[in-house]
Design an enzyme around this catalytic site. Structure first.
Site, PDB file in Angstrom:
ATOM      1  N   HIS A  69      -5.120 -14.145   9.585  1.00 39.96           N
ATOM      2  CA  HIS A  69      -4.192 -13.016   9.654  1.00 39.96           C
ATOM      3  C   HIS A  69      -4.824 -11.757  10.251  1.00 39.96           C
ATOM      4  O   HIS A  69      -4.285 -10.665  10.076  1.00 39.96           O
ATOM      5  CB  HIS A  69      -3.639 -12.718   8.264  1.00 39.96           C
ATOM      6  CG  HIS A  69      -2.969 -13.896   7.619  1.00 39.96           C
ATOM      7  ND1 HIS A  69      -1.813 -14.459   8.116  1.00 39.96           N
ATOM      8  CD2 HIS A  69      -3.311 -14.631   6.528  1.00 39.96           C
ATOM      9  CE1 HIS A  69      -1.457 -15.488   7.360  1.00 39.96           C
ATOM     10  NE2 HIS A  69      -2.350 -15.612   6.399  1.00 39.96           N
ATOM     11  N   PRO A  80       0.828  -1.199   0.000  1.00 44.90           N
ATOM     12  CA  PRO A  80       0.000   0.000   0.000  1.00 44.90           C
ATOM     13  C   PRO A  80       0.872   1.262   0.000  1.00 44.90           C
ATOM     14  O   PRO A  80       1.761   1.408   0.826  1.00 44.90           O
ATOM     15  CB  PRO A  80      -0.792  -0.119   1.306  1.00 44.90           C
ATOM     16  CG  PRO A  80      -0.793  -1.584   1.610  1.00 44.90           C
ATOM     17  CD  PRO A  80       0.527  -2.088   1.130  1.00 44.90           C
ATOM     18  N   GLU A  81       0.617   2.149  -0.955  1.00 43.26           N
ATOM     19  CA  GLU A  81       1.346   3.404  -1.044  1.00 43.26           C
ATOM     20  C   GLU A  81       0.439   4.545  -0.585  1.00 43.26           C
ATOM     21  O   GLU A  81      -0.651   4.304  -0.061  1.00 43.26           O
ATOM     22  CB  GLU A  81       1.840   3.615  -2.482  1.00 43.26           C
ATOM     23  CG  GLU A  81       2.808   2.545  -2.972  1.00 43.26           C
ATOM     24  CD  GLU A  81       4.171   2.621  -2.280  1.00 43.26           C
ATOM     25  OE1 GLU A  81       4.446   3.618  -1.579  1.00 43.26           O
ATOM     26  OE2 GLU A  81       4.965   1.683  -2.435  1.00 43.26           O
ATOM     27  N   ARG A 121      23.104  16.441  -7.467  1.00 43.11           N
ATOM     28  CA  ARG A 121      22.762  15.043  -7.194  1.00 43.11           C
ATOM     29  C   ARG A 121      22.896  14.242  -8.481  1.00 43.11           C
ATOM     30  O   ARG A 121      22.335  14.604  -9.526  1.00 43.11           O
ATOM     31  CB  ARG A 121      21.335  14.919  -6.661  1.00 43.11           C
ATOM     32  CG  ARG A 121      21.073  15.636  -5.345  1.00 43.11           C
ATOM     33  CD  ARG A 121      21.814  14.986  -4.179  1.00 43.11           C
ATOM     34  NE  ARG A 121      21.396  13.613  -3.972  1.00 43.11           N
ATOM     35  CZ  ARG A 121      20.351  13.269  -3.211  1.00 43.11           C
ATOM     36  NH1 ARG A 121      19.626  14.201  -2.595  1.00 43.11           N
ATOM     37  NH2 ARG A 121      20.048  12.001  -3.040  1.00 43.11           N
ATOM     38  N   ARG A 151       1.688 -10.766   5.923  1.00 41.32           N
ATOM     39  CA  ARG A 151       3.149 -10.850   5.965  1.00 41.32           C
ATOM     40  C   ARG A 151       3.745 -10.279   7.250  1.00 41.32           C
ATOM     41  O   ARG A 151       4.948 -10.402   7.485  1.00 41.32           O
ATOM     42  CB  ARG A 151       3.739 -10.127   4.748  1.00 41.32           C
ATOM     43  CG  ARG A 151       3.255 -10.698   3.422  1.00 41.32           C
ATOM     44  CD  ARG A 151       3.954 -10.038   2.259  1.00 41.32           C
ATOM     45  NE  ARG A 151       3.273 -10.292   1.003  1.00 41.32           N
ATOM     46  CZ  ARG A 151       3.649  -9.821  -0.168  1.00 41.32           C
ATOM     47  NH1 ARG A 151       4.721  -9.057  -0.258  1.00 41.32           N
ATOM     48  NH2 ARG A 151       2.963 -10.101  -1.265  1.00 41.32           N
TER      49      ARG A 151
END
Length: 271
Positions: A91, A2-3, A152, A110
């Site tokens: 879970h 999930p972002e 950079r 997980r």
């Protein structure tokens, strides 16, 4: 994983159900997550009221008068609003049970997620205090990206995925924003002009907002607060489309690895 859009979708979904509610009980079935769940969390939270639900980067913040719960969904976690008669799954590690009977259930196959507690201001927590700005707020813009990128040499894709530069631009959304901005992901961050960074900042904002409107992107595990998937995957222009025709020029899309992450782009449209 999930972002930002998935976490924001979760935040907006659960907030109306639990804000203002009093925690009646916290059931912890599995305390061994990414970091151990505090042993006294259940005792600490019982009787407290959730004043607000918010998001910082990919962390959900449940604010109370006594402190803040920091919750991270990890690689595969989800939060769902449940009723008391719904069966507990393998879970389903933590239940937050409220006075009105609402259950907020944390599922994490997980176990890379986290549920933590702090009595200090949440912004000063060690996991949050050094993070970059939120990409959907006014203090994130092209001028900021330009100033931080000078000298950079890392790839611009890695640069915008650095949470110290800006939070929440995960791999999927970095691919999509760079395509929308017409910037090749391998270009050195320090060699991107101010004008192009201004465009990229706007594209990051647009891509994330579009994903939030679609409920996030479902590639493996993500579901929202009622167990439904996100649909932004149907709008992806480059991610997951290696070898397929570019939607802009019809040339095949190229896939490479940058910092060990799948990176798909159009060599013709992105410079």
């Amino acid at each position: 994983m999930p972002e930002l859009p998935e976490v924001e979708t979760t935040c907006r979904g659960i907030a109306p159900h639990i804000e203002g509610q009093i925690i009646k009980q916290v059931i912890i079935r599995q305390p061994k997550l990414r970091w151990p769940v505090p042993e006294t969390l259940s005792q600490t939270l019982t009787g407290l009221s959730i004043q607000s639900v918010s998001r910082r980067a990919k962390y959900l913040l449940f604010s109370t008068t006594s402190g803040t719960v920091l919750l991270h969904l990890g690689m595969s976690g989800s939060l769902r609003i449940m009723s008391t008669d719904q069966t507990v799954g393998k879970h389903d590690h933590i239940d937050f049970i409220f006075n009105d009977g609402t259950i907020l259930r944390f599922n994490d196959p997980r176990r890379f997620g986290a549920v933590l507690w702090t009595t200090e201001p949440a912004a000063e927590h060690q996991l949050l205090k050094n993070l970059g700005p939120e990409p959907l707020l006014p203090d994130f813009n092209g001028e900021l990206l330009y100033s931080l990128s000078r000298n950079r040499t890392i790839a611009v894709k890695s640069f915008i995925m650095d949470s110290h530069i800006v939070v929440g631009v995960g791999n999927i959304y970095a691919n999509e924003a760079l395509f929308m901005a017409g910037i090749q992901p391998t270009r050195q961050a320090g060699k991107v002009s101010l004008a192009r960074y201004q465009k990229l900042a706007e594209c990051i904002r647009v891509v994330l907002q579009q994903a939030i409107q679609q409920g996030g992107t479902t590639l493996r595990d993500f579901v929202n607060e009622v167990g439904k998937p996100g649909y932004f995957q149907q709008q992806l222009k480059v991610y997951g489309r290696a070898g397929l025709p570019c939607v802009g020029c019809n040339q095949p899309l190229t896939e490479i690895r940058i910092a060990n992450r799948s990176t798909v782009f159009c060599p013709n449209c992105q410079r």
